[in-house]
Design a protein around this motif. Structure first.
Motif, mmCIF file in Angstrom:
data_model
loop_
_atom_site.group_PDB
_atom_site.id
_atom_site.type_symbol
_atom_site.label_atom_id
_atom_site.label_comp_id
_atom_site.label_asym_id
_atom_site.label_seq_id
_atom_site.Cartn_x
_atom_site.Cartn_y
_atom_site.Cartn_z
ATOM 1 N N ILE A 264 25.386 39.281 -2.919
ATOM 2 C CA ILE A 264 24.066 39.508 -2.342
ATOM 3 C C ILE A 264 23.084 39.537 -3.512
ATOM 4 C CG2 ILE A 264 22.623 40.992 -0.907
ATOM 5 C CD1 ILE A 264 25.242 42.205 0.197
ATOM 6 N N LEU A 265 22.232 38.522 -3.589
ATOM 7 C CA LEU A 265 21.281 38.409 -4.690
ATOM 8 C C LEU A 265 19.893 38.806 -4.213
ATOM 9 C CD1 LEU A 265 22.277 34.910 -6.175
ATOM 10 C CD2 LEU A 265 23.338 37.138 -6.550
ATOM 11 N N PRO A 266 19.152 39.584 -4.983
ATOM 12 C CA PRO A 266 17.787 39.950 -4.594
ATOM 13 C C PRO A 266 16.861 38.746 -4.683
ATOM 14 C CG PRO A 266 18.220 40.658 -6.833
ATOM 15 C CD PRO A 266 19.529 40.136 -6.301
ATOM 16 N N ALA A 267 15.721 38.831 -4.001
ATOM 17 C CA ALA A 267 14.747 37.738 -4.045
ATOM 18 C C ALA A 267 14.384 37.413 -5.481
ATOM 19 C CB ALA A 267 13.499 38.121 -3.255
ATOM 20 N N ALA B 284 18.511 33.487 -6.192
ATOM 21 C CA ALA B 284 17.773 33.453 -4.931
ATOM 22 C C ALA B 284 16.393 32.857 -5.189
ATOM 23 C CB ALA B 284 17.649 34.858 -4.347
ATOM 24 N N THR B 285 15.718 32.492 -4.135
ATOM 25 C CA THR B 285 14.363 31.957 -4.249
ATOM 26 C C THR B 285 13.360 33.043 -3.879
ATOM 27 O OG1 THR B 285 14.233 31.185 -1.955
ATOM 28 C CG2 THR B 285 15.253 29.692 -3.564
ATOM 29 N N SER B 286 12.082 32.709 -3.966
ATOM 30 C CA SER B 286 11.038 33.674 -3.619
ATOM 31 C C SER B 286 10.988 33.954 -2.119
ATOM 32 C CB SER B 286 9.677 33.166 -4.098
ATOM 33 O OG SER B 286 9.354 31.940 -3.470
ATOM 34 N N SER B 287 11.713 33.152 -1.313
ATOM 35 C CA SER B 287 11.700 33.355 0.140
ATOM 36 C C SER B 287 12.474 34.598 0.561
ATOM 37 C CB SER B 287 12.280 32.117 0.846
ATOM 38 O OG SER B 287 13.626 31.908 0.483
ATOM 39 N N GLY B 288 13.279 35.160 -0.337
ATOM 40 C CA GLY B 288 13.980 36.387 -0.002
ATOM 41 C C GLY B 288 15.385 36.420 -0.570
ATOM 42 N N PRO B 289 16.134 37.505 -0.277
ATOM 43 C CA PRO B 289 17.504 37.632 -0.779
ATOM 44 C C PRO B 289 18.402 36.542 -0.192
ATOM 45 C CG PRO B 289 16.660 39.739 0.036
ATOM 46 C CD PRO B 289 15.706 38.682 0.489
ATOM 47 N N VAL B 290 19.550 36.371 -0.818
ATOM 48 C CA VAL B 290 20.526 35.402 -0.322
ATOM 49 C C VAL B 290 21.909 36.035 -0.362
ATOM 50 C CG1 VAL B 290 20.865 34.373 -2.620
ATOM 51 C CG2 VAL B 290 21.438 33.053 -0.579
#
Length: 209
Positions: free
Chosen positions: A110-113, A167-173
Motif C-alpha cells: 500500500i503506497l501513499p499518494a 503512486a501517482t498524485s491521484s491517490g494511494p495505490v
C-alpha cells in the motif's frame, strides 16, 4: 516514522548479523547475492543505518526467511490470519502473504499518494517480480520505460532491470507482488476451449507447453 516502526527496523541489524554468521556467509558473498554493497551491509548489521524495503526483500530471499520473520514485526489484525504489516520510512505498508521460507514470496503493498514529478531512484537486485494492481494507479519505471498500471493490470520483469514503484498524485495505490528467485517464472494455466462447441472444457494448459 513513529517510535514503534523505528524500534522494529532498528532491531533488524543484530538479526541480520546473526543470520549471516549462522549460515557461515561472508559479507562479500552476501553482497554478490543481494546486490547490496559490503559497506551498506556492514552498516545495516551494526545498526548504523535503517534498512529500506529494497534492501529487506533481497536479504529475506538470501537467508530463506519471510519478510515478517526477518523484521520480527509484532502481530496485528485478525488473530486467525495473524498478518504482520510493516510500515517503512516512506509511508509504504507491506503485508506479507506467505508464511513459508524459500520459493515465491507474496506481498501486498500500500503506497501513499505520490507526486507526478517524483524523480524515482531505480534499484536492481537478483530475482523476478510479478505485480498486480488492486486499487489506484501504479507508476512503474522499468529501465527506460515509464508506465502507469490501472486496477486489473499486471507486469512481470527481471529485477536485474533497474526499476521503481510509486503512486501517482491521484491517490494511494494497492498492489500485489510475487517475488521469486532468478529464473523462477509463473506457470499460468487456463481452461482449454472445445473446438466443437466453443465451450470451456475441463482440460487445462500450461503456458510453457
Amino acid at each position: 516514522m513513529d517510535d514503534s516502526t523505528k524500534r522494529t527496523l532498528g532491531a533488524v541489524g543484530p538479526r541480520l548479523k546473526e543470520l549471516r554468521q549462522r549460515r557461515d556467509i561472508t559479507l562479500t558473498d552476501l553482497a554478490e547475492r543481494t546486490g547490496i554493497s559490503i559497506s551498506t551491509l556492514s552498516r545495516l548489521e551494526a545498526g548504523l543505518r535503517l534498512p529500506t524495503l529494497e534492501q529487506l526483500l533481497p536479504l529475506a530471499r538470501a537467508y530463506g526467511v519471510t519478510l515478517d520473520e526477518l523484521v520480527d514485526a509484532p502481530p496485528t489484525g485478525d488473530p486467525r490470519v495473524n498478518m504482520r504489516p510493516l510500515a517503512t520510512t516512506d509511508g509504504t505498508t507491506i503485508v506479507p502473504l506467505t508464511r513459508r521460507p524459500g520459493g515465491i514470496q507474496a506481498y501486498k503493498f500500500i503506497l501513499p499518494a505520490g507526486r507526478d514529478d517524483d524523480r524515482p531512484r531505480l534499484r536492481t537486485h537478483e530475482g523476478y517480480d510479478w505485480a498486480f494492481v488492486l486499487n489506484g494507479r501504479l507508476r512503474l519505471v522499468l529501465g527506460r520505460h515509464d508506465l502507469i498500471l490501472e486496477p486489473g493490470e499486471a507486469a512481470e520483469f527481471d529485477t536485474r532491470t533497474p526499476h521503481w514503484f510509486g503512486a501517482t498524485s491521484s491517490g494511494p495505490v494497492e498492489f500485489l507482488s510475487l517475488v521469486g528467485k532468478q529464473g523462477e517464472r509463473a506457470h499460468v494455466r487456463t481452461a482449454a476451449t472445445s473446438r466443437s462447441t466453443g465451450e470451456p472444457s475441463s482440460d487445462v494448459r500450461d503456458d510453457d507447453d
